[in-house]
Write a protein that holds these residues in place. Structure first.
Motif, PDB file in Angstrom:
ATOM      1  N   THR A  64      17.121 -11.522 -34.450  1.00  0.00           N
ATOM      2  CA  THR A  64      17.347 -10.118 -34.123  1.00  0.00           C
ATOM      3  C   THR A  64      16.455  -9.241 -34.989  1.00  0.00           C
ATOM      4  O   THR A  64      16.535  -9.292 -36.216  1.00  0.00           O
ATOM      5  CB  THR A  64      18.818  -9.739 -34.348  1.00  0.00           C
ATOM      6  N   TRP A  65      15.621  -8.454 -34.337  1.00  0.00           N
ATOM      7  CA  TRP A  65      14.756  -7.490 -35.013  1.00  0.00           C
ATOM      8  C   TRP A  65      15.488  -6.148 -35.096  1.00  0.00           C
ATOM      9  O   TRP A  65      15.971  -5.626 -34.085  1.00  0.00           O
ATOM     10  CB  TRP A  65      13.461  -7.307 -34.237  1.00  0.00           C
ATOM     11  N   ILE A  66      15.537  -5.575 -36.277  1.00  0.00           N
ATOM     12  CA  ILE A  66      16.184  -4.273 -36.448  1.00  0.00           C
ATOM     13  C   ILE A  66      15.495  -3.204 -35.615  1.00  0.00           C
ATOM     14  O   ILE A  66      16.134  -2.282 -35.104  1.00  0.00           O
ATOM     15  CB  ILE A  66      16.198  -3.882 -37.938  1.00  0.00           C
ATOM     16  N   ARG A  67      14.185  -3.333 -35.413  1.00  0.00           N
ATOM     17  CA  ARG A  67      13.473  -2.291 -34.665  1.00  0.00           C
ATOM     18  C   ARG A  67      13.959  -2.165 -33.234  1.00  0.00           C
ATOM     19  O   ARG A  67      13.769  -1.142 -32.586  1.00  0.00           O
ATOM     20  CB  ARG A  67      11.967  -2.552 -34.680  1.00  0.00           C
ATOM     21  N   ASP A  68      14.589  -3.206 -32.716  1.00  0.00           N
ATOM     22  CA  ASP A  68      15.125  -3.124 -31.364  1.00  0.00           C
ATOM     23  C   ASP A  68      16.440  -2.340 -31.306  1.00  0.00           C
ATOM     24  O   ASP A  68      16.952  -2.068 -30.226  1.00  0.00           O
ATOM     25  CB  ASP A  68      15.384  -4.523 -30.805  1.00  0.00           C
ATOM     26  N   ALA A  69      16.975  -1.980 -32.481  1.00  0.00           N
ATOM     27  CA  ALA A  69      18.313  -1.409 -32.540  1.00  0.00           C
ATOM     28  C   ALA A  69      18.455  -0.152 -31.706  1.00  0.00           C
ATOM     29  O   ALA A  69      19.356  -0.048 -30.867  1.00  0.00           O
ATOM     30  CB  ALA A  69      18.696  -1.122 -33.997  1.00  0.00           C
ATOM     31  N   HIS A 103      28.058  -2.768 -35.357  1.00  0.00           N
ATOM     32  CA  HIS A 103      28.966  -3.421 -36.307  1.00  0.00           C
ATOM     33  C   HIS A 103      28.265  -4.592 -36.980  1.00  0.00           C
ATOM     34  O   HIS A 103      28.400  -4.801 -38.199  1.00  0.00           O
ATOM     35  CB  HIS A 103      30.225  -3.882 -35.583  1.00  0.00           C
ATOM     36  N   TRP A 104      27.496  -5.356 -36.206  1.00  0.00           N
ATOM     37  CA  TRP A 104      26.744  -6.487 -36.755  1.00  0.00           C
ATOM     38  C   TRP A 104      25.728  -6.007 -37.782  1.00  0.00           C
ATOM     39  O   TRP A 104      25.595  -6.600 -38.857  1.00  0.00           O
ATOM     40  CB  TRP A 104      26.058  -7.240 -35.615  1.00  0.00           C
ATOM     41  N   VAL A 105      25.006  -4.936 -37.465  1.00  0.00           N
ATOM     42  CA  VAL A 105      24.031  -4.391 -38.413  1.00  0.00           C
ATOM     43  C   VAL A 105      24.734  -3.970 -39.703  1.00  0.00           C
ATOM     44  O   VAL A 105      24.252  -4.241 -40.809  1.00  0.00           O
ATOM     45  CB  VAL A 105      23.272  -3.198 -37.802  1.00  0.00           C
ATOM     46  N   GLY A 106      25.884  -3.325 -39.550  1.00  0.00           N
ATOM     47  CA  GLY A 106      26.639  -2.906 -40.728  1.00  0.00           C
ATOM     48  C   GLY A 106      27.035  -4.079 -41.607  1.00  0.00           C
ATOM     49  O   GLY A 106      26.960  -3.995 -42.843  1.00  0.00           O
ATOM     50  N   GLU A 107      27.432  -5.183 -40.990  1.00  0.00           N
ATOM     51  CA  GLU A 107      27.800  -6.366 -41.760  1.00  0.00           C
ATOM     52  C   GLU A 107      26.591  -6.953 -42.477  1.00  0.00           C
ATOM     53  O   GLU A 107      26.703  -7.434 -43.613  1.00  0.00           O
ATOM     54  CB  GLU A 107      28.427  -7.414 -40.849  1.00  0.00           C
ATOM     55  N   CYS A 108      25.430  -6.914 -41.835  1.00  0.00           N
ATOM     56  CA  CYS A 108      24.202  -7.390 -42.484  1.00  0.00           C
ATOM     57  C   CYS A 108      23.931  -6.573 -43.748  1.00  0.00           C
ATOM     58  O   CYS A 108      23.555  -7.118 -44.790  1.00  0.00           O
ATOM     59  CB  CYS A 108      23.014  -7.283 -41.535  1.00  0.00           C
TER      60      CYS A 108
END
Length: 606
Positions: free
Chosen positions: A269-274, A295-300
């Motif tokens: 998963t690339w953050i830039r796709d967020a 939510h997944w990004v927050g957990e990362c």
């Protein structure tokens, strides 16, 4: 057709099926030549697409050598049908992966072949090669099924409604179907009782009901609805039910140029796709997927303890930070494109643009979904403070160049976006922030771009500081509202991009000769950038031109409406497939262009 003149199954001659834990590619000759199991980023069990049939495949096909072949998805679903049409008969093969109640359940692959008309002789060969075709895989009979095993690997099982025999390490079957007769085969974990107990009729009905129920959440009713919904269904396949992350693509190692070295692993998963992910799903009405992704990004972020390295450019699907790159020297590559890589060392790079893309996603999520938590805002403050301190730094840029860090316009742009969206969010939610510092940083970044990246001699922006260069990532300038879509300075830049990077609607990422990236091979046109170009044209008021270019682009889709990462000069697919960023960009372009053509631009103004 699946085989081209050189005997390779073309990338765009495949459909994709999955259960939101993993995906399989099904060629239009009835061959599954790519499957990683049990997860999308697990080692492969079928890898023929990247080497040859000896690297593992699962083929089912009728003995109709002169038949016309075609593929289609059953309406509003990810259930795939491959058809053979001949004067002597018609046969259809239906492939799906059951969507199970338990999101941690091991995936199964179900294949049902049916004689629609006439009598058909069917040939089956299932020859998995475990652990990226590195393991010495054996096959043995276990009752009416066949078990495939290798040391240190989880065993797999094939069960079927017709007798299976062994040929070395492969399960084979040769049988005849009378008109309106069918046979079913299930492939999965050897320890999964459902492999031998699967009720195909119930399983198929359940799968269709799941996908169609999901599709009904969409409120998109504009032009190109079929293409937009197919893109949404692709994105749903790439979303992890376990974690909420979204893979950049379903595959690894597929080349960006025939025989070239640009062969990367996109199963992360690339953050830039967020921001594109959140934007696309929310616009179509799929808020749950956008919410789970955030939510997944927050957990990362929560799992990261060092503020200075709080955000990586990419993560494993389970949120892990390590993606060490390896070369699979035993695989010859698709069409001889080597090396075949798994993992991606770009995870170590510094790419400042990701802060802007993440903050745009956070802003949109707050605007259209749920308000940010107190803890989340504290994390946001630390991230924006980091941007304020480091926005002047060099980095590897959005395209992950391996030729050294530089000052990229896109990275500056997205640092501006990060600070701008944080300020907007704080004002909207009455949140505390270092107001003066952030305002000053936003103004300083904007002034830096206009002063140091503007090419006075050429009359357009430069992609790299001090260098006469253009880059398709510059197309995001008006899309992220840094510059007006009809600003003369931007229109001059758009025209320069058209002149130097665009050919028949297909957009190159950058000029490899003007901007070397540390690799020697060429690459195709980047499909996501091509859709960004369409949206820029539409926003600039060049609606007729945008409409024409969009129609050309969707004409380059596979027969199933899928897109890989890139296109060659003939519009054939290159790179990993199906690619999330491309389908996200298609949704965005279609959405905005439809509004322009309909004369309605009153919604979704971030």
């Amino acid at each position: 057709m699946a085989e081209r003149e050189d005997g390779i199954r073309a990338i765009d001659a495949h459909g994709v099926i999955g259960d939101m834990r993993t995906c399989a590619l099904v060629a239009d000759d009835g061959c599954i030549d790519y499957l990683c199991w049990p997860d999308l980023d697990s080692p492969s069990v079928f890898t023929a697409l990247l080497d040859g049939d000896q690297a593992g495949l699962f083929s089912i096909a009728p003995e109709l050598p002169d038949a016309r072949r075609q593929q289609l998805y059953l309406p509003e679903s990810n259930v795939l049908q491959t058809r053979w049409l001949d004067e002597e008969g018609a046969v259809e093969l239906t492939d799906w992966m059951p969507v199970q109640e338990d999101k941690h359940a091991l995936p199964r692959l179900v294949r049902r072949i049916y004689a629609v008309k006439g009598t058909a002789r069917i040939h089956l060969r299932c020859a998995p090669r475990l652990d990226y075709a590195r393991a010495d895989t054996t096959a043995s009979r276990d009752g009416d099924s066949v078990v495939f095993a290798a040391e240190g690997q989880r065993s797999m099982r094939l069960a079927g409604s017709v007798p299976l025999t062994l040929e070395g390490a492969a399960a084979v079957a040769h049988f005849t179907l009378g008109e309106r007769e069918c046979a079913t085969f299930v492939f999965g974990c050897a320890e999964d009782e459902q492999v031998v107990q699967e009720d195909p009729e119930h399983s198929l009905a359940h799968a269709l009901a799941f996908w169609r129920r999901w599709c009904r959440q969409s409120h998109y009713r504009g032009r190109w609805r079929e293409q937009v919904m197919r893109s949404a269904l692709v994105l749903k396949l790439l979303v992890s039910r376990q974690y909420g992350s979204i893979a950049a693509a379903a595959t690894f190692g597929l080349p960006e140029a025939p025989g070239g070295e640009r062969n990367w692993d996109y199963r992360a998963t690339w953050i830039r796709d967020a921001s594109f992910t959140v934007y696309a799903f929310m616009r179509l009405g799929f808020k749950e997927e956008a919410h789970h992704f955030m939510h997944w990004v927050g957990e990362c972020l929560e799992r990261s303890s060092d503020i200075a390295h709080k955000l990586q450019i990419m993560y494993r699907l389970d949120g892990g930070r390590e993606l060490p790159e390896q070369e699979l020297d035993h695989l010859s590559g698709h069409g001889g494109a080597r090396p075949v890589r798994i993992g991606n060392d770009a995870f170590k790079q510094v790419q400042l643009d990701i802060y802007g893309e993440l903050m745009d996603a956070v802003y949109l999520s707050n605007k259209y979904d749920q308000a940010i938590s107190h803890r989340g805002w504290k994390t946001t403050i630390s991230l924006i403070d980091y941007v304020c301190e480091h926005w002047r730094s060099e980095d590897a840029g959005i395209w992950e160049v391996r030729s050294g860090n530089r000052h990229f316009l896109h990275s500056r742009l997205m640092c501006w976006v990060a600070v701008d969206r944080a300020i907007r969010l704080a004002q909207k939610r009455s949140l505390s922030m270092p107001y003066a510092r952030w305002l000053q940083a936003r103004e300083d970044i904007k002034e830096d771009i206009w002063t140091h990246f503007w090419n006075k001699e050429k009359g357009h922006f430069n992609a790299v500081l001090g260098q006469d260069s253009l880059d398709a990532s510059m197309l995001l300038m008006p899309l992220f509202r840094f510059v007006g879509a009809t600003d003369p300075a931007w229109l001059a830049t758009l025209d320069a991009i058209k002149k130097r990077l665009v050919c028949d609607g297909m957009v190159k990422r950058y000029d490899l000769h003007a901007t070397p990236d540390g690799l020697h091979s060429e690459e195709g046109a980047f499909t996501a950038c091509s859709f960004w170009y369409v949206e820029c044209l539409a926003r600039a008021g060049r609606t007729e031109e945008a409409h024409m270019e969009f129609e050309k682009l969707i004409g380059y889709a596979s027969p199933l409406g899928l897109f890989s990462e890139e296109l060659d000069a003939r519009g054939r697919h290159l790179g990993n497939t199906p690619q999330a960023l491309t389908h996200l960009a298609l949704i965005s372009a279609a959405y905005f262009l439809d509004r322009k053509l309909s004369g309605s631009e009153t919604h979704w103004q971030p």
